[in-house]
Design an enzyme around this catalytic site. Structure first.
Site, short mmCIF file in Angstrom:
data_model
loop_
_atom_site.label_atom_id
_atom_site.label_comp_id
_atom_site.label_asym_id
_atom_site.label_seq_id
_atom_site.Cartn_x
_atom_site.Cartn_y
_atom_site.Cartn_z
N GLU A 37 -28.13 44.80 77.38
CA GLU A 37 -27.52 43.85 78.30
C GLU A 37 -27.73 42.43 77.78
O GLU A 37 -28.80 42.10 77.25
CB GLU A 37 -28.12 43.99 79.70
CG GLU A 37 -27.46 43.10 80.73
CD GLU A 37 -27.75 43.53 82.16
OE1 GLU A 37 -27.35 42.80 83.09
OE2 GLU A 37 -28.38 44.59 82.36
N GLU A 54 -31.75 49.30 92.24
CA GLU A 54 -31.35 49.08 90.85
C GLU A 54 -32.63 48.99 90.03
O GLU A 54 -33.53 48.22 90.37
CB GLU A 54 -30.55 47.78 90.73
CG GLU A 54 -30.02 47.49 89.34
CD GLU A 54 -29.26 46.17 89.27
OE1 GLU A 54 -28.31 46.08 88.49
OE2 GLU A 54 -29.65 45.22 90.01
#
Length: 602
Positions: free
Chosen positions: A198, A108
């Site tokens: 985010e 990730e």
């Protein structure tokens, strides 16, 4: 990838707003809103742009980008950049970043340009890199039994975090991947890179008013943000579209002059040209200011039979492009020597046996200063790389010298230090073919000493397994991981490859962009071969231009014991010791020959 606009013409309509978890595709961009709790909204404006807000959340994200099918590395996909602008207003913990995943290995990744009250991810960085005119701290962390795209599992996280915040500019994703791999951080097959907002236990809003994702084209290796943005000016009006590289960066084969009985255009697996029979060809005219270049062609076979396309310049055959299956790929013929001025260039089939057809897609367009289109010419063949004259360096000062190259496999190890002691004593350089997984913190000082002594480092795979049993992706990983480990440790690039067990096949030749080196072998990997037998084997068989293959694996003391007599004996025979690179250069020989493995250079 052909330079094709991925977005159809759009009908202007009112923007949709979503409030809960949803994925989809709009105007060629894949979008996602995800949250676990709280209040969220995401307004899907045209192309890559969107507005979002969040409050009372635990974790939420909003993003637009492109999903890939996890079958290709970033090198295979081409350079990926985001040209973006955002009115970013976080209250608390939040990121503005490019975000995504790779698989094999599962990673990730975040490329963070701005943040809220907390600068991710904490901890100590591995180092710093310069990309797009800015400085980024690089971090590597491990998540254990955590949520991922493959369920709860253990995986790596990579972060590039800008040292100073910004909310507009260019993020060259591929340049970060290259830098990570140079630092030993392995990157796998690409999945869904996206411009991402985010939030974590916070509130805020953002208006992404510009988000142009570009796939393909030239790398921004200079790290110059202005150069990236300037290169995209031809697409300013496509600010709301997902675009590929501008046509100026690619020369499509279907636009070129065709000859032969059957040559024709195709639309699958790309828009290009098919050469169906012998003497089917496409021709070009190029002005060259200098006489040595690299040439790259993307193409494939129509089946699993080997397709061959010859490159001719000025009527002379300069090499052959080989395509072993129907998967499109780029191949390069390096350091091609040719005439200067106007040159006729031809791609032609001459070895057709009726079992395959050659499909040609494009050439990269990266014309050097001093090269130009000839008036009236249909197309330019691209001249890539530097214009060094290493292919023509033999001179009177070296042509009568007897040259020999000592090479050592399977290090670095403590035995390597003993080998270096002997080389240093006799003022001799050598080339070391390293196993990538052996290059680590325990051996870093040995590798750095090799470079300091003027020795050359090369690739001997990452795990020293038989690579003929690997697929194309696994083969490329063996090379890339080793090159990254060496670059990160010693700051040098590898130029040559020696296959484990000297075992090779066509898949390896097609996927390893380095000259293959063998060498004369003297059974020094066998403990039963005495030091004197090793000495006699080398001295009795040595020839001018030889590459001698020895080993410096852990505990190979017999070779260490044999080295003084080998070096003294070869000197007495009149040999000068050189690295493998120097051997090719001083002999005036181009090592970049397809489907060849070298043991002697003459």
């Amino acid at each position: 990838m052909s330079a094709t606009l991925l977005v159809p013409s759009m009908t202007v309509k009112a923007a949709d707003t979503i409030y809960n978890n949803k994925t989809g595709n709009q105007d060629g961009y894949d979008y996602e809103l995800w949250k676990d709790t709280g209040n969220t909204s995401m307004t899907l404006n045209a192309g890559g742009t969107f507005d979002c807000s969040w409050s009372n959340i635990n974790n939420a994200l909003f993003r637009k980008g492109k999903k890939f099918d996890s079958t290709q590395t970033y090198q295979q996909i081409g350079n990926i950049t985001f040209d973006y602008g955002c009115d970013y207003r976080p209250n608390g913990n939040s990121y503005l970043c490019v975000y995504g995943w790779t698989v094999d290995p599962l990673v990730e990744y975040y490329i963070v340009d701005s943040w809220g009250t907390w600068r991710p991810p904490g901890g100590t960085p591995k180092g710093q890199i310069q990309v797009d005119g800015g400085t980024y701290d690089v971090y590597e962390t491990t998540r254990y039994n955590a949520p991922s795209i493959q369920g709860d599992t253990t995986f790596k996280q990579y972060f590039s975090v800008r040292t100073s915040k910004r909310t507009s500019g260019t993020i060259s994703v591929s340049e970060h991947f290259k830098a990570w791999e140079r630092m030993g951080m392995r990157c796998g097959n690409f999945m869904k890179p996206a411009l991402n907002i985010e939030g974590y236990q916070s509130s805020g809003s953002a208006s992404v008013y510009k988000n142009n994702m570009t796939i393909g084209g030239s790398s921004s290796s200079s790290g110059n943000q202005g150069g990236n943005q300037g290169g995209n000016t031809g697409n300013e009006n496509a600010g709301n579209n997902l675009v590929t590289v501008a046509d100026a960066d690619k020369i499509q084969c279907e636009t070129m002059t065709k000859s032969g009985q059957y040559t024709g255009n195709i639309s699958s697996p790309f828009n290009g040209v098919a050469l169906y029979a012998n003497n089917d060809a496409v021709k070009y005219t190029q002005y060259f200011a200098s006489g040595t270049h690299d040439f790259t062609l993307r193409g494939c076979s129509n089946n699993n039979k080997m397709a061959r396309v010859d490159l001719k310049i000025g009527g002379q055959n300069k090499g052959t492009f080989y395509y072993g299956d129907s998967y499109p790929a780029e191949y390069t013929i390096k350091n091609v020597s040719h005439g200067t001025g106007n040159q006729t260039i031809e791609l032609v089939v001459t070895a057709d046996d009726g079992q395959w057809d050659a499909y040609l897609d494009y050439f990269n367009n990266s014309v050097e200063p001093g090269c130009s289109l000839v008036p009236g010419a249909v197309v330019v063949l691209v001249a890539l790389g530097s214009s060094s004259n290493t292919g023509n360096n033999s001179g009177t000062n070296t042509q009568n010298q007897k040259l020999i190259a000592l090479t050592f496999d399977d290090g670095p190890s403590s035995t390597t230090s003993q080998v270096l002691d002997m080389l240093e004593k006799y003022n001799v350089k050598a080339t070391f073919f390293l196993i990538g997984q052996n290059v680590n913190s325990n051996t870093a000082s040995i590798v750095q000493r090799q470079v300091k002594m003027g020795c050359e480092l090369a690739c001997h795979s990452y795990t020293h397994e038989d690579m003929t049993k690997m697929n194309a992706s696994q083969i490329r990983n063996q090379i890339d991981w080793t090159a990254s480990a060496i670059k990160n440790t010693a700051g040098v690039d590898v130029k040559f490859f020696r296959p484990p067990y000297i075992s090779v096949n066509n898949t390896m030749y097609q996927n390893i962009d380095l000259p293959f080196i063998q060498g004369s072998m003297h059974n020094d990997w066998e403990s039963s071969t005495s030091a004197s037998q090793r000495v006699n084997s080398v001295l009795s068989s040595a020839k001018d231009g030889d590459i001698i293959l020895l080993h410096d694996f852990q505990g190979n003391s017999q070779t260490v014991s044999a080295l003084p007599q080998i070096i003294e004996g070869l000197k007495n025979q009149g040999y000068t010791f050189v690295t493998v690179s120097e051997l090719f250069e001083m002999k005036g020989v181009n090592p970049n020959v397809e489907y060849k493995i070298w043991s002697n250079v003459k």
